[in-house]
Design a protein around this motif. Structure first.
Motif, mmCIF file in Angstrom:
data_model
loop_
_atom_site.group_PDB
_atom_site.id
_atom_site.type_symbol
_atom_site.label_atom_id
_atom_site.label_comp_id
_atom_site.label_asym_id
_atom_site.label_seq_id
_atom_site.Cartn_x
_atom_site.Cartn_y
_atom_site.Cartn_z
ATOM 1 N N ASP A 69 2.704 -1.184 -4.217
ATOM 2 C CA ASP A 69 1.340 -1.529 -4.609
ATOM 3 C C ASP A 69 1.273 -1.535 -6.137
ATOM 4 O O ASP A 69 1.679 -0.571 -6.785
ATOM 5 C CB ASP A 69 0.361 -0.504 -4.027
ATOM 6 N N TYR A 116 -2.322 10.674 3.029
ATOM 7 C CA TYR A 116 -1.327 9.624 3.265
ATOM 8 C C TYR A 116 -1.306 9.095 4.693
ATOM 9 O O TYR A 116 -0.452 8.287 5.044
ATOM 10 C CB TYR A 116 0.083 10.099 2.874
ATOM 11 N N ASP A 125 0.144 5.843 6.531
ATOM 12 C CA ASP A 125 -0.340 4.552 6.045
ATOM 13 C C ASP A 125 -0.028 4.445 4.551
ATOM 14 O O ASP A 125 -0.617 5.172 3.737
ATOM 15 C CB ASP A 125 -1.840 4.435 6.298
ATOM 16 N N HIS A 126 0.888 3.554 4.195
ATOM 17 C CA HIS A 126 1.289 3.418 2.796
ATOM 18 C C HIS A 126 0.133 2.972 1.908
ATOM 19 O O HIS A 126 0.072 3.325 0.737
ATOM 20 C CB HIS A 126 2.485 2.464 2.661
ATOM 21 N N ARG A 127 -0.824 2.228 2.449
ATOM 22 C CA ARG A 127 -1.978 1.795 1.638
ATOM 23 C C ARG A 127 -2.843 2.995 1.245
ATOM 24 O O ARG A 127 -3.346 3.059 0.125
ATOM 25 C CB ARG A 127 -2.792 0.759 2.402
ATOM 26 N N ARG A 128 -3.007 3.928 2.161
ATOM 27 C CA ARG A 128 -3.790 5.130 1.876
ATOM 28 C C ARG A 128 -3.085 5.975 0.809
ATOM 29 O O ARG A 128 -3.705 6.468 -0.121
ATOM 30 C CB ARG A 128 -4.002 5.932 3.156
ATOM 31 N N ALA A 143 -0.947 4.836 -1.427
ATOM 32 C CA ALA A 143 -1.016 4.079 -2.679
ATOM 33 C C ALA A 143 -2.357 4.312 -3.377
ATOM 34 O O ALA A 143 -2.413 4.471 -4.601
ATOM 35 C CB ALA A 143 -0.802 2.591 -2.422
ATOM 36 N N LYS A 144 -3.436 4.359 -2.615
ATOM 37 C CA LYS A 144 -4.770 4.595 -3.178
ATOM 38 C C LYS A 144 -4.834 5.967 -3.865
ATOM 39 O O LYS A 144 -5.319 6.095 -4.981
ATOM 40 C CB LYS A 144 -5.818 4.519 -2.068
ATOM 41 N N ARG A 202 7.107 2.354 0.044
ATOM 42 C CA ARG A 202 6.160 1.286 0.394
ATOM 43 C C ARG A 202 4.877 1.407 -0.430
ATOM 44 O O ARG A 202 4.313 0.401 -0.853
ATOM 45 C CB ARG A 202 5.835 1.334 1.890
ATOM 46 N N ALA A 203 4.419 2.622 -0.654
ATOM 47 C CA ALA A 203 3.195 2.813 -1.446
ATOM 48 C C ALA A 203 3.401 2.357 -2.885
ATOM 49 O O ALA A 203 2.500 1.776 -3.493
ATOM 50 C CB ALA A 203 2.775 4.279 -1.419
#
Length: 182
Positions: A63, A121, A134-137, A139-140, A59-60
């Motif tokens: 992004d 993560y 959290d995939h957004r974290r 990905a960052k 998922r990450a």
């Protein structure tokens, strides 16, 4: 049957990025990924996390910034390398997170391997003692790891230790600020 596959993908939040499968049985590819210059974000798939690390990394990597910065991969990290050590032992990756059911994730870039901690993560609530992946974290952090190195100004010995000596690769340029006095 096709309708069920499409529906299942939609329920999961869409399609996920595909990850390269690295293996100790392909030592040249693994060596290139872990010690070469390119950035790789890796999920260990032989830990007791019920596949959470692989799913989170997939998922990450959806992004755009993360995918542009690093290649995503999976690896059986307990598998023995030609040296006889596992990837976890060779690079000193933490096992405490895996023991708690957390994924073991790491980033290899510019010849350095860095384990990702839970805070890299997951959203951590220290009061409730919870960590929500959290995939957004993730990905960052993957995008930051794959970013080109930035020049750093160092003015103390401690800063030099952190910014340069502790790194595998470092270029230091000394600028004599008193050059105009001579």
């Amino acid at each position: 049957v096709v309708a069920w596959v499409v529906l299942a993908a939609q329920l999961r939040g869409g399609t996920c990025a595909s990850l390269t499968r690295l293996s100790a049985k392909q030592p040249e590819q693994l060596k290139s990924a872990l010690t070469g210059g390119a950035c790789w974000a890796v999920a260990c798939v032989d830990v007791e996390d019920k596949g959470a690390g692989q799913q989170l990394l997939e998922r990450a990597m959806d992004d755009g910034e993360a995918a542009g910065a690093c290649q995503g991969a999976t690896l059986r990290c307990e598998e023995k390398l030609p040296s006889g050590k596992s990837t976890i032992a060779r690079f000193g990756l933490r096992r405490s997170d895996a023991a708690a059911g957390h994924p073991v994730l790491f980033v290899a870039a510019n010849g350095e391997v860095r384990a990702l901690g839970v805070e890299d993560y997951a959203l951590v609530d220290s009061e409730k003692q919870t960590a929500t992946p959290d995939h957004r974290r993730l990905a960052k952090h993957v995008a930051e790891a794959g970013a080109a190195p930035r020049p750093t100004s160092v003015t103390t010995d401690e800063g030099f230790q952190t910014a340069c000596v502790a790194k595998r690769h470092c270029v230091a340029i000394f600028v004599d600020s008193g050059a105009g006095d001579a």
